[in-house]
Design an enzyme around this catalytic site. Structure first.
Site, short mmCIF file in Angstrom:
data_model
loop_
_atom_site.label_atom_id
_atom_site.label_comp_id
_atom_site.label_asym_id
_atom_site.label_seq_id
_atom_site.Cartn_x
_atom_site.Cartn_y
_atom_site.Cartn_z
N ASP A 518 0.87 -1.17 0.00
CA ASP A 518 0.00 0.00 0.00
C ASP A 518 0.91 1.23 0.00
OD1 ASP A 518 -1.65 2.12 0.64
OD2 ASP A 518 -2.78 1.02 2.18
N HIS A 519 0.89 1.96 -1.09
CA HIS A 519 1.85 3.06 -1.26
C HIS A 519 1.57 4.22 -0.30
CE1 HIS A 519 5.14 5.00 -2.98
NE2 HIS A 519 4.82 5.01 -4.26
#
Ligand code: CAO
Length: 546
Positions: A518-519
């Site tokens: 999850d950036h």
């Protein structure tokens, strides 16, 4: 002996999705009685003893929780029971019990009773400490023929709605409550002439039809719930803002409709209900989503463009195959994660030539212990080390969006491919386990996942996941993060490849790894460091001991 729902961990409710035994069946110990399902998996509930199933107190679609008695098995009867040929002796010789009038599910009628009609008062069941409970919908009227599981009335407090369904097939003799009437535990709702509890294999789960008639519509909206089980909508409210929650609580909609709205990611507050008293129906939710889709992108951002509907049959023969519940739930989870998390995937390779030699050298020792060691056990061990080093990968975004919940325990979810669909059991405290112990647990969880023998606890508490497609092939893939976790490691097929050692090319066994994250939580540099740590460890597993 009562058959009781065991501990479900932090899951409040599960749904009865299959009834495997009928009243009168003689069961062996561990024979499946029902199958229950949570958001993540299904689980068989086995008979706690050998004996005759004398009572079955749940129906398809009932939502039940820990401690709920789902049936009664007469273990003593089995021991004392006559020889096998007597087991089919007609139960008509037994005295038929009267249904109770306390609103709780009475003992199952025996076979004699299935031919008789009896009068049954339906009362408001235990509603805990709920106050101000009102009838918001009456779905039947005197003279109606009803099936087991059909909706009778819907009650609503300021926190939850609750559907009272028929435990038996029969006819409605009278209805004692009206809409807007306030009720409490024990209030008389209706009187039924019940004929029999429908045989398990003849039960029909209501399917939505889109037919607009009010009572039928309401019945179809309802996922039949146990009359004794209020269906709180806690998670919907948790997800909403306070204002949304207050609005949502005032909306007339059954639990099944609220669940559908949640799954589709729409707020009930924005939907115009067409049901009785503006009750929102499943069709309303679907229509709302359809119109959102058709509205197309807004001026400021992209909406989800709709996929055109194609009449495939125009071009050749087609076949419709029903998808399993695990597949449907899995699809929801994956879709939700894909839409909500900005995914990045990084790829790398680990030189596991030495690891493979070591693994081969352990084979005989492992066999003596009855264990098969696969590369996955080493990968899990190495992931634990990397997660300790980079705790942001072992985290979840806090609901306030401003904090990270860093978990100090390492529970590794492992994707298992089963005939029913993808299941992700969890290796708890994986960092504390040896390679032998991890190998044994990987094999055990895989077998139990495929045999549908996982307990709900096996599926909870994951902090990071591994999806190993290695045995099946592939050079790499982009696994989808198992939200609310923040990262997942994909493992593809080990291949022998030439590697330059500075002087010459050497054949080395290279393991492709794909790390998705999850950036919002992890940036590319962190991803690179995590991968570097992992590949270094797998290339020289002596480091795992450091
Ligand atoms: N490359 C090549 N071979 C591999 C390998 C790899 N990366 N990983 C395992 N293998 C080999 C093992 O060495 C073993 O071979 P031998 O029997 O010759 O020793 C064999 O494959 C074992 O495979 P396995 O599948 O029985 O066991 P596993 O521990 O490797 O994996 C499990 C267990 C449950 C992860 C796996 O069976 C599985 O279901 N994988 C699919 C996961 C999946 O569907 N992911 C996609 C999710 S997104 O849609």
């Amino acid at each position: 002996m009562d058959i009781v729902i065991p501990s479900l961990g932090d899951i409040d409710e599960v749904e009865v999705i299959e009834i495997c035994a009928a009243v009168g069946d003689t069961l062996e110990l561990d024979d499946p009685v029902i199958v229950i399902e949570s958001d993540k998996a299904s689980m068989e509930l086995p008979a706690p003893a050998a004996g005759e199933l004398t009572s079955l107190l749940v129906a398809l679609g009932d939502r039940i929780g820990e401690g709920h008695v789902i049936g009664v098995i007469d273990a003593a009867e089995a021991v004392a029971s006559a020889p096998v040929e007597d087991q089919s002796a007609p139960a008509t010789e037994q005295e038929a019990p009267e249904p109770t009038t306390d609103g709780q599910t009475p003992d199952e009628p025996n076979k004699a009773q299935t031919e008789q009609a009896a009068q049954l008062d339906v009362l408001v069941p235990d509603i805990g400490d709920a106050t101000g409970v009102v009838v918001i919908e009456v779905a039947v009227k005197p003279g109606d023929e009803i099936r087991e599981g059909d909706l009778l009335v819907v009650l609503e407090s300021d926190k939850a709605s609750m559907e009272i369904t028929a435990d038996y097939a029969g006819t409605v003799l009278s209805v004692a409550v009206g809409e807007d009437e306030e009720v409490q535990q024990g209030t008389h709702i209706a009187t039924l002439a019940v004929t029999a509890k429908a045989p398990a294999d003849s039960k029909v789960e209501p399917e939505p039809t889109g037919a607009p008639s009010a009572p039928a519509q309401s019945q179809n909206d309802a996922a039949p719930a146990s009359p004794a089980q209020p269906v709180p909508e806690r998670s919907a409210i948790q997800e909403a803002t306070e204002a949304d929650a207050a609005a949502a609580a005032k909306i007339y909609a059954g639990p099944a409709v609220r669940r559908l709205a949640r799954e589709l990611g729409v707020q009930l507050a924005g939907i115009q209900g067409t049901g009785n008293r503006n009750r929102v129906t499943k069709d309303d939710v679907k229509q709302h989503v359809k119109s959102l889709m058709q509205a197309g992108p807004s001026e400021t951002g992209g909406g989800l463009p709709s996929v055109p509907t194609v009449d495939f049959a125009k071009f050749g023969d087609i076949e419709l195959v029903k998808r399993t519940r695990i597949q449907l739930r899995g699809a929801d989870n994956l879709h939700r994660s894909w839409l909500n998390l900005p995914h990045v995937t990084q790829h790398d390779e680990a030189d596991i030539t030495d690891l493979e030699s070591f693994r081969q050298s352990l084979k005989q020792e492992a066999e003596h212990k009855g264990i098969k060691i696969t590369p996955l056990a080493f990968v899990v061990k190495a992931c634990c080390s990397a997660l300790r080093e980079f705790p942001f990968f072992n985290a979840s975004l806090h609901i306030d969006g401003e904090q990270l919940v860093i978990k100090r325990y390492l529970n590794i979810g492992m994707a298992v491919d089963t005939p029913e669909g993808l299941v992700v059991p969890v290796i708890k405290q994986a960092d504390t386990k040896s390679i032998f112990a991890l190998s044994a647990e990987i094999a055990d969880l895989s077998v139990r996942a495929r045999d549908k023998k996982l307990a709900l606890d096996d599926l909870q508490g994951g902090t990071f996941s591994v999806s190993s497609l290695g045995a099946l092939g592939g050079t790499g893939f982009t696994p989808i993060v198992n939200a609310p976790e923040v990262a997942i490691l994909g493992v593809a097929k080990l291949q022998t490849k030439p590697q330059w050692d500075g002087e010459t090319f050497q054949p080395r066994k290279m393991l492709p790894l794909s790390l998705s994250y999850d950036h919002r939580v992890v940036n590319g540099a962190d991803g690179g460091r995590f991968m570097q740590h992992l590949t270094t460890l797998l290339s020289d597993i002596r480091r795992l001991a450091l």
